[in-house]
Write an enzyme that holds these catalytic residues in place. Structure first.
Site: not given
Ligand code: ADP
Length: 553
Positions: A188, A341, A449, A454
């Site tokens: 991640t 994940e 918040k 929210w």
């Molecule tokens: P990082 O952004 O930390 O590199 P990831 O690539 O695993 O991690 O991104 C996952 C996160 O991206 C999700 O938990 C969510 O917050 C955000 N995300 C992914 N797809 C969407 C979507 N369609 N709308 C809003 N947020 C999204």
């Protein structure tokens, strides 16, 4: 045999089966790669297969044990594609390293994963040279290039990718693996704390590829020309290096050229019909097409006629872009949701007769959502007391997910707190509507918040983008003496456009409740992004955390 036991064969599903199947069904299908010097490399699946087997022979000569991690630090191109198949198929685990991580994080994950070798693109060599003394366990570095292009480097020992392949034949028998053997590892981004590793097995990768490429989801087939403008170094380029060959599609790799102009030329010259990327990628293409319009003074009528669909995830889809792609370019914007994940794809707003029946505004609204969960997966929203919430499109809760391609633990057992009752807690806050459409309201750490209520930074950003002059919008919560947190809005403006605070506030007022209105609006030259093109809110929060306090005092 006891009657409660399965009477079916436990035949494993392996990633190497995908490439074997591809040469049987689609031997002449093409893979095109835009290389750093601007030339295009092109070959067929059958040629890719032969080189994958040579690479597998080379790997076995280098020597590794089953399950060992082999790192790659590379952009999107055919050699990285070969590494995906040769490493996993040989029984090792491809650990895709993200070159956009900080040096300390890169060092941390190489050590944590215990990478045996690292295959590196010439452009990323300096990243490894800087940390080489701190990653002594890496046995060798292999430079992804021809022998004639080998750069001089302090890395040692080093090998040349093509020189290794030249020594090998394409006779190689894949080892007999189990579907539950591991084949991939991705960390991640580690925006809070150290990055955590997510390890994918063959079976989960295949199931993800089968379902995500199916007609229920991305609908890949032999006629498709697919361009993943998502990096192969982060979350397996959304599984596309597996799903596209599984369904026989042509693949177009864009290397490191992710700007609007380069993407436009690649889409046009290769007749790409399905593209994938985070919203910023499609904003870049849109801005480029807009600039063409200004140059020629002509209204371009579908300037990208081959492109029919873009799959967009990783961050919320701005409704104004969904609309622009539909009305200006006749491109269907498919909102996707997923995370490292979850392999990563979990849900999508797929084009369907029922979505087409809607009036345009309602359709764009659904397209900008995260869509419906893929068959085989489950999504649910929970309140603070871990009770499930109604799917009424209103109640917001913590999104938890399950599925055969969702992790059940992090690599080396970290992050136990994210797992409960067989669910994985995503850290996202979401609503689900009665038809099953998921919408991410915010990340739990980004939601503002304000006085115990929210405010969704995502929704506020979407509203701000309705104001035509705004290029990008970012809302963050900053400390407030009375309300704990209040939103401030940071914007960048499109070239040549003017920005009037009053007009922007008037736009916002039409879309959000009054108490959501940002306490300050700041115009910036640019906004920081992560390596995967998402807004880097953590940096902005740190920079602006006392902005209102300072103003008020
Ligand atoms: P990082 O952004 O930390 O590199 P990831 O690539 O695993 O991690 O991104 C996952 C996160 O991206 C999700 O938990 C969510 O917050 C955000 N995300 C992914 N797809 C969407 C979507 N369609 N709308 C809003 N947020 C999204």
């Amino acid at each position: 045999m006891p009657d409660h036991q399965s009477a079916m064969m436990p035949t494993p599903l392996l990633t190497s089966d995908i490439i074997e199947n591809a040469i049987l069904r689609y031997p002449e299908q093409r893979i095109v790669s835009l290389m750093p010097d601007g030339h295009k490399h092109e070959y067929s699946y059958i040629e890719a297969h032969a080189r994958i087997k040579k690479l597998a022979n080379a790997l076995s000569k280098l020597g590794f044990n089953k399950g060992d991690r082999i790192g790659t630090l590379a952009n999107n191109h055919y050699r990285h594609f070969e590494l995906y198949y040769a490493i996993g198929g040989s029984g090792a685990v491809i650990h895709t390293l993200n070159p956009r991580l900080f040096e300390e994080q890169l060092e941390y994950i190489i050590k944590h994963a215990e990478d045996e070798y690292i295959f590196v693109d010439p452009c990323f060599i300096p990243l490894l040279e800087n940390i080489q003394s701190r990653i002594p366990k890496v046995k060798a570095f292999i430079i992804n290039c021809f022998e004639s292009d080998m750069p001089s480097t302090q890395l040692a020992p080093v090998y040349c990718y093509e020189a290794l392949l030249d020594k090998e034949t394409s006779d190689f028998d894949w080892p007999k693996l189990k579907g539950t053997d591991n084949c991939g590892l991705c960390y991640t981004s580690g925006t809070t704390g150290n990055p955590k590793g997510v390890i994918y097995d063959h079976q989960s990768s295949i199931l993800h590829a089968m379902m995500s490429g199916s007609s229920q989801f991305l609908s890949f087939n032999e006629w498709d020309i697919i361009m993943p403008a998502v990096p192969m170094y982060h979350v397996v380029a959304w599984g596309i290096p597996y799903s596209a060959p599984l369904f026989g599609s042509k693949l177009v790799f864009c290397g490191d050229k992710l700007d609007g102009e380069s993407l436009y030329h690649l889409i046009d010259s290769e007749q790409v019909n399905k593209g994938f990327g985070v919203p910023t990628i499609w904003l870049g293409l849109h801005n480029y097409l807009d600039s063409l319009k200004q140059d020629t003074d002509l209204e371009p009528i579908s300037p990208i006629p081959s492109l029919k669909m873009v799959g967009v995830g990783g961050a919320a889809s701005p409704t104004n872009l969904v609309k622009a792609y539909a009305e200006k370019y006749d491109v269907y914007w498919m909102g996707l949701w997923g995370m490292t994940e979850t392999s990563p794809l979990m849900s999508a707003s797929v084009n369907s007769p029922s979505i087409q029946k809607l009036d345009p505004e309602s359709r764009y609204h659904l397209q900008s959502s995260a869509g419906k969960a893929m068959f085989g997966t489950q999504i649910e929203i929970f309140d603070q007391d871990n009770q499930t919430l109604a799917h009424d499109g209103i109640q917001q809760g913590i999104l938890k997910v399950k599925g055969p391609w969702v992790l059940k633990e992090y690599f080396k057992g970290e992050g136990q707190e994210n797992f409960e009752d067989g669910w994985f807690n995503t850290g996202d806050i979401a609503v689900i509507n009665p038809e099953g459409y998921l919408r991410i309201v915010d990340r739990a750490k980004d939601v503002i918040k304000s006085g115990g209520e929210w405010i969704s930074s995502v929704q506020l950003e979407d509203a701000a983008l309705e104001y035509a002059s705004i290029n990008e919008a970012c809302v963050i919560g900053v400390t407030h003496p009375k309300w704990d947190e209040r939103p401030i809005l940071l914007v960048t403006i499109k070239p040549g456009k003017v920005f009037e605070q009053e007009a922007l506030i008037a736009t916002l007022k039409q879309k959000v409740a009054k108490w959501w209105l940002p306490d300050a609006i700041l115009q910036l030259e640019s906004l920081p992004h992560t390596g995967t093109g998402k807004l880097k809110k953590i940096d902005l929060r740190n920079e602006y955390k006392d902005y209102l306090i300072d103003k008020i005092q």
